[in-house]
Write an enzyme that holds these catalytic residues in place. Structure first.
Site, PDB file in Angstrom:
ATOM      1  CB  SER A   8       1.769   5.210  -6.196  1.00  8.08           C
ATOM      2  OG  SER A   8       2.868   4.891  -5.366  1.00  8.08           O
ATOM      3  CG  HIS A  33      -1.875   3.345  -4.713  1.00 13.37           C
ATOM      4  ND1 HIS A  33      -2.855   2.366  -4.808  1.00 13.37           N
ATOM      5  CD2 HIS A  33      -0.712   2.681  -4.488  1.00 13.37           C
ATOM      6  CE1 HIS A  33      -2.309   1.180  -4.653  1.00 13.37           C
ATOM      7  NE2 HIS A  33      -1.003   1.333  -4.457  1.00 13.37           N
ATOM      8  CG  ASP A  35       2.227   1.808  -2.667  1.00 12.80           C
ATOM      9  OD1 ASP A  35       1.392   0.897  -2.848  1.00 12.80           O
ATOM     10  OD2 ASP A  35       2.606   2.568  -3.575  1.00 12.80           O
ATOM     11  CG  MET A  37       5.555  -1.205   1.380  1.00 11.67           C
ATOM     12  SD  MET A  37       6.934  -1.138   0.234  1.00 11.67           S
ATOM     13  CE  MET A  37       6.094  -0.517  -1.243  1.00 11.67           C
ATOM     14  CG  HIS A  67      -1.364  -1.668  -2.078  1.00 12.49           C
ATOM     15  ND1 HIS A  67      -0.478  -1.657  -3.135  1.00 12.49           N
ATOM     16  CD2 HIS A  67      -1.546  -2.981  -1.772  1.00 12.49           C
ATOM     17  CE1 HIS A  67      -0.142  -2.895  -3.454  1.00 12.49           C
ATOM     18  NE2 HIS A  67      -0.768  -3.718  -2.629  1.00 12.49           N
ATOM     19  CG  MET A  69       2.124  -4.186  -0.600  1.00 16.02           C
ATOM     20  SD  MET A  69       3.131  -3.157  -1.660  1.00 16.02           S
ATOM     21  CE  MET A  69       2.429  -1.565  -1.271  1.00 16.02           C
ATOM     22  CG  MET A 138       0.298  -6.385  -6.605  1.00 18.50           C
ATOM     23  SD  MET A 138       0.333  -4.612  -6.326  1.00 18.50           S
ATOM     24  CE  MET A 138       2.074  -4.250  -6.580  1.00 18.50           C
ATOM     25  CG  ASP A 176       0.029  -0.889  -7.475  1.00 13.78           C
ATOM     26  OD1 ASP A 176       0.785  -0.035  -7.964  1.00 13.78           O
ATOM     27  OD2 ASP A 176      -0.028  -1.142  -6.254  1.00 13.78           O
TER      28      ASP A 176
HETATM   29  C1  DX5 Z   1       4.727  -1.347  -5.553  1.00 13.76           C
HETATM   30  C2  DX5 Z   1       3.606  -0.407  -5.184  1.00 13.76           C
HETATM   31  C3  DX5 Z   1       3.131   0.449  -6.320  1.00 13.76           C
HETATM   32  C4  DX5 Z   1       4.190   1.345  -6.904  1.00 13.76           C
HETATM   33  C5  DX5 Z   1       3.775   1.880  -8.239  1.00 13.76           C
HETATM   34  O1  DX5 Z   1       5.046  -2.116  -4.460  1.00 13.76           O
HETATM   35  O2  DX5 Z   1       2.481  -1.149  -4.726  1.00 13.76           O
HETATM   36  O3  DX5 Z   1       1.981   1.187  -5.918  1.00 13.76           O
HETATM   37  O4  DX5 Z   1       4.485   2.415  -6.068  1.00 13.76           O
HETATM   38  O5  DX5 Z   1       4.820   2.646  -8.735  1.00 13.76           O
HETATM   39  P1  DX5 Z   1       5.205   2.720 -10.297  1.00 13.76           P
HETATM   40  O6  DX5 Z   1       4.053   3.413 -10.964  1.00 13.76           O
HETATM   41  O7  DX5 Z   1       6.450   3.502 -10.282  1.00 13.76           O
HETATM   42  O8  DX5 Z   1       5.396   1.308 -10.791  1.00 13.76           O
HETATM   43 ZN    ZN Z   2       0.534  -0.082  -4.480  1.00 13.00          ZN
END
Ligand code: DX5
Ligand code: ZN
Length: 221
Positions: A8, A33, A35, A37, A67, A69, A138, A176
């Protein structure tokens, strides 16, 4: 087959995103990965389809694990497919018609993913098993990297693994949030196939070594 690592970039130096993606690729991560948002499903706004497309142009062979969100994923699924995602995951807590979204992802030639937040019961995923290529459990509340792993996630991973085995499903389980060499062994033991790792990789002095440590977690169980 060993566990896979999906790196990520949320906690990378985002002012140098291209170079950071190159770094995780060179370090031996299996997937990137991403993310996404929307500022509604979770407070921050991060990476959009335009940026994913730009990264794809520079990284033809890397597996892109997007991913979402976002509260209304149905509208944006085609954009992220067109941008070059290999996996696209939606949240079971989003406002989407889940079955329709998963079918849409597959019809666009991508692998379908379904993610579940820590407070949501894992059974909520069960009706969709046949439409899913990868589940995301998650293990932190979504929105931010660098949070501590929620131990109750282990029971959810094990329950999902059992249900997938009972139903003869080949869907993968990705976990995750809060993954590091201390949490990875239990997560793998509970049934995970893919580990997302963000802050652990980016805080490690040697990222290649860090990826290897996570991959070898299985051997120290
Ligand atoms: C959280 C994300 C994760 C996050 C993981 O909202 O979906 O993918 O970036 O990061 P670490 O490994 O730092 O928990
Ligand atoms: Zn994620």
């Amino acid at each position: 087959m060993g566990v896979k690592i999906s790196a990520s970039v949320l906690n990378a130096d985002l002012s140098e995103l291209g170079a950071e993606v190159g770094r995780v690729c060179a370090a031996g991560a299996d997937m990137l990965h991403i993310d996404v948002m929307d500022g509604i499903f979770v407070p921050p706004m991060t990476i959009g389809d335009v940026v994913v497309k730009a990264l794809r142009n520079k990284n033809k062979d890397f597996t892109f694990d997007t991913h979402l969100m976002v509260s209304e994923p149905e509208r944006v699924i085609p954009f992220f497919a067109e941008a070059g995602s290999d996996f696209i995951s939606v949240h079971v807590e989003s406002n989407a018609d889940i079955k329709k979204s998963l079918e849409k992802i597959r019809s666009l030639g991508c692998k379908s993913g379904l993610a579940v937040n820590p407070p949501t019961h894992v059974e909520k995923l069960f009706p969709y098993i046949e439409y899913v290529d990868m589940f995301i459990i998650m293990s932190v509340n979504p929105g931010y990297g660098g949070q501590a792993f929620i131990p109750q996630s282990l029971d959810k991973i094990a329950a999902l693994r059992k249900e997938l085995d009972n139903r003869g499903s080949n869907a993968a389980i990705e976990v995750d949030g809060g993954i590091n060499p201390n949490t990875a062994p239990e997560v793998i033991k509970s049934g995970a196939d893919i580990l997302v790792a963000g802050s652990y990789l980016f805080n490690s002095p040697d990222m290649k070594e860090a990826v290897l440590r996570l991959k070898q977690s299985r051997e120290i169980i």
